[in-house]
Enzyme design. Structure first.
Site, mmCIF file in Angstrom:
data_model
loop_
_atom_site.group_PDB
_atom_site.id
_atom_site.type_symbol
_atom_site.label_atom_id
_atom_site.label_comp_id
_atom_site.label_asym_id
_atom_site.label_seq_id
_atom_site.Cartn_x
_atom_site.Cartn_y
_atom_site.Cartn_z
ATOM 1 N N HIS A 1 1.191 -1.035 -0.275
ATOM 2 C CA HIS A 1 0.028 0.055 0.313
ATOM 3 C C HIS A 1 0.559 1.554 0.161
ATOM 4 O O HIS A 1 0.665 2.006 -1.153
ATOM 5 C CB HIS A 1 -0.911 -0.058 1.335
ATOM 6 C CG HIS A 1 -2.033 -1.165 1.064
ATOM 7 N ND1 HIS A 1 -2.121 -1.912 2.329
ATOM 8 C CD2 HIS A 1 -2.912 -1.258 0.522
ATOM 9 C CE1 HIS A 1 -2.957 -2.810 1.969
ATOM 10 N NE2 HIS A 1 -3.627 -1.942 1.334
ATOM 11 N N GLN B 1 -9.018 -6.258 -11.435
ATOM 12 C CA GLN B 1 -9.339 -5.413 -10.495
ATOM 13 C C GLN B 1 -8.862 -3.711 -11.693
ATOM 14 O O GLN B 1 -9.271 -3.041 -11.723
ATOM 15 C CB GLN B 1 -8.916 -4.892 -8.785
ATOM 16 C CG GLN B 1 -9.246 -3.306 -8.222
ATOM 17 C CD GLN B 1 -8.851 -3.501 -6.854
ATOM 18 O OE1 GLN B 1 -9.674 -4.232 -6.343
ATOM 19 N NE2 GLN B 1 -7.762 -3.002 -6.354
HETATM 20 P P1 AMP Z 1 -7.201 -3.765 -0.452
HETATM 21 O O1 AMP Z 1 -6.492 -2.136 0.758
HETATM 22 O O2 AMP Z 1 -6.158 -5.057 -0.281
HETATM 23 O O3 AMP Z 1 -7.864 -3.033 -1.261
HETATM 24 O O4 AMP Z 1 -5.768 -2.916 -1.660
HETATM 25 C C1 AMP Z 1 -4.810 -1.509 -1.716
HETATM 26 C C2 AMP Z 1 -4.744 -1.142 -2.996
HETATM 27 O O5 AMP Z 1 -3.628 -1.921 -2.888
HETATM 28 C C3 AMP Z 1 -5.466 -2.234 -3.763
HETATM 29 O O6 AMP Z 1 -4.959 -1.508 -5.495
HETATM 30 C C4 AMP Z 1 -4.073 -3.634 -4.616
HETATM 31 O O7 AMP Z 1 -4.225 -3.520 -5.438
HETATM 32 C C5 AMP Z 1 -2.797 -2.661 -3.859
HETATM 33 N N1 AMP Z 1 -2.292 -3.462 -3.256
HETATM 34 C C6 AMP Z 1 -1.980 -4.796 -2.181
HETATM 35 N N2 AMP Z 1 -1.121 -6.030 -1.936
HETATM 36 C C7 AMP Z 1 0.275 -5.269 -2.824
HETATM 37 C C8 AMP Z 1 0.894 -5.473 -3.131
HETATM 38 N N3 AMP Z 1 1.561 -6.718 -2.016
HETATM 39 N N4 AMP Z 1 1.580 -4.767 -4.035
HETATM 40 C C9 AMP Z 1 1.448 -3.311 -4.353
HETATM 41 N N5 AMP Z 1 -0.070 -3.095 -4.652
HETATM 42 C C10 AMP Z 1 -0.602 -3.651 -3.475
#
Ligand code: AMP
Length: 286
Positions: free
Chosen positions: A37, A153
Site C-alpha cells: 500500500h 481489479q
Molecule cells: P486493499 O487494501 O487490499 O484493497 O488494496 C488496496 C490497494 O493496494 C489495491 O490497489 C491493491 O492492488 C494494492 N495492493 C495490495 N497488495 C499489494 C502489493 N503487495 N503490492 C502492490 N500493491 C498492492
C-alpha cells in the site's frame, strides 16, 4: 495529515488544494496497510501534488460467507504508517457515510467480472467498481493508483474509466513482495505458520511459468498445467484457478505473445490468496 470522516470534509480539503494549483492523487485501500500500500502512495506522489488515501472496508465487495466481519481493522497502526509516507488526507468514512441508505444502485461490470476471481466471487467486482466510482466522484482525482497484485481489479477499473469517460488516469503499480516472494496482502495474516511457508509456492509456480516461456513454450495449456502441478506438489492449497488471460479483455489466451496475465488464486487454510505476473517474451522485451 488531515483525517476526514465525511464526504464534505474531504471535498473541502481537495477544493483548497486545487485552489492552490495542486494536482490530486487518490489511493483507495481497505486498510491493514503494508509496504505494498505504501508503495502505491509513493508512486502516486510522483504523479500528483496532493495525496488522498481512502481507508474503507467496502461491504459491497464481500459475498455472503466471505471475511467482511473478520477483515483486519488496524486504524491506529494505519494512521501511523500513513504519517510516515507523505499523505495529505486520510479519508476514513463510516459505512453510513458512503451508503447512507444501504445499497441502492451498483455498477454492473458484466463479462469481465465473470473471469478469474469473478467465478467464485459473484458480485465482487460490481462492488469494487461501485465504491471506486463513488470515491472518484467524491475526490475527483487526476490520478488514482492501484496495485498490479489485484490484476483483474486494475483491468476492470481501467475499462470502467474508459467506458464511462471518467476524467482521471488509472495508474497500475508493481506488486510488492515479502523477501521470499510471497505477494504482500492484508490477508496473509490469516495464514498459520505452515501455510505461510508453503504460500510462497504460488509465486514460485508463476516464476516457473515464466521460465517455461523463456525456454520457448508458447502454448498456455502446458504452462497452466505446470503451474498447477507445482503448487499441488509444494503445498496443500486448494487451487481456485490458474489462468492465462488477455490483459485488456481478460479472455483466456490460446497463444503466448507476451503481455498476458498469468494468474493464480488458491486457498491456504482460511486465506484465499491471489497473485499474478505479466508474461514476458523476448519479442515483447525488444
Ligand atoms: P486493499 O487494501 O487490499 O484493497 O488494496 C488496496 C490497494 O493496494 C489495491 O490497489 C491493491 O492492488 C494494492 N495492493 C495490495 N497488495 C499489494 C502489493 N503487495 N503490492 C502492490 N500493491 C498492492
Amino acid at each position: 495529515m488531515q483525517i476526514c470522516t465525511t464526504i464534505d470534509a474531504v471535498r473541502e480539503s481537495v477544493r483548497h488544494a486545487r485552489s492552490e494549483g495542486k494536482t490530486i492523487g487518490l489511493v483507495p485501500t481497505m486498510g491493514a496497510l503494508h509496504a505494498g500500500h505504501l508503495s502505491l502512495i509513493e508512486r502516486c506522489r510522483e504523479r500528483a501534488d496532493f495525496i488522498v488515501v481512502s481507508l474503507f472496508v467496502n461491504p459491497l465487495q464481500f459475498g455472503p460467507g466471505e471475511d467482511y466481519d473478520r477483515y483486519p481493522r488496524e486504524e491506529d497502526a494505519d494512521q501511523a504508517k500513513l504519517e510516515s509516507v507523505a499523505t495529505d488526507v486520510l479519508f476514513i468514512p463510516a459505512v453510513a457515510e458512503i451508503y447512507p441508505e444501504g445499497e441502492t444502485m451498483r455498477v454492473s461490470v458484466g463479462r469481465m467480472a465473470k473471469a478469474l476471481c469473478g467465478a467464485s466471487r459473484p458480485g465482487h467486482f460490481d462492488g469494487v467498481v461501485t465504491v471506486c466510482a463513488k470515491l472518484f466522484n467524491i475526490v475527483q482525482p487526476d490520478v488514482a493508483c492501484f496495485g498490479q497484485k489485484d490484476a483483474q481489479q486494475l483491468v476492470i477499473l481501467r475499462r470502467y474509466v474508459r467506458d464511462f469517460n471518467v476524467p482521471l488516469h488509472v495508474m497500475g503499480c508493481p506488486t510488492v513482495r515479502e523477501p521470499d516472494g510471497l505477494a504482500m496482502s492484508s490477508r496473509n495474516q490469516y495464514l498459520a505458520a505452515k501455510e505461510r511457508k508453503s504460500a510462497v509456492s504460488i509465486f514460485q509456480a508463476l516464476e516457473l511459468g515464466q521460465r517455461l516461456v523463456d525456454d520457448g513454450e508458447r502454448d498456455p495449456t502446458s504452462i497452466l498445467q505446470a503451474v498447477e502441478d507445482f503448487i499441488q506438489m509444494n503445498s496443500s492449497a486448494e487451487i481456485d484457478y490458474v489462468a492465462m488471460v488477455d490483459p485488456e479483455t481478460l479472455d483466456d489466451v490460446v497463444e503466448i505473445v507476451g503481455g498476458e496475465i498469468l494468474a493464480v488464486a488458491a486457498k491456504f487454510g482460511r486465506a484465499r490468496l491471489i497473485d499474478n505476473i505479466i508474461v514476458e517474451t523476448p519479442d515483447d522485451e525488444a
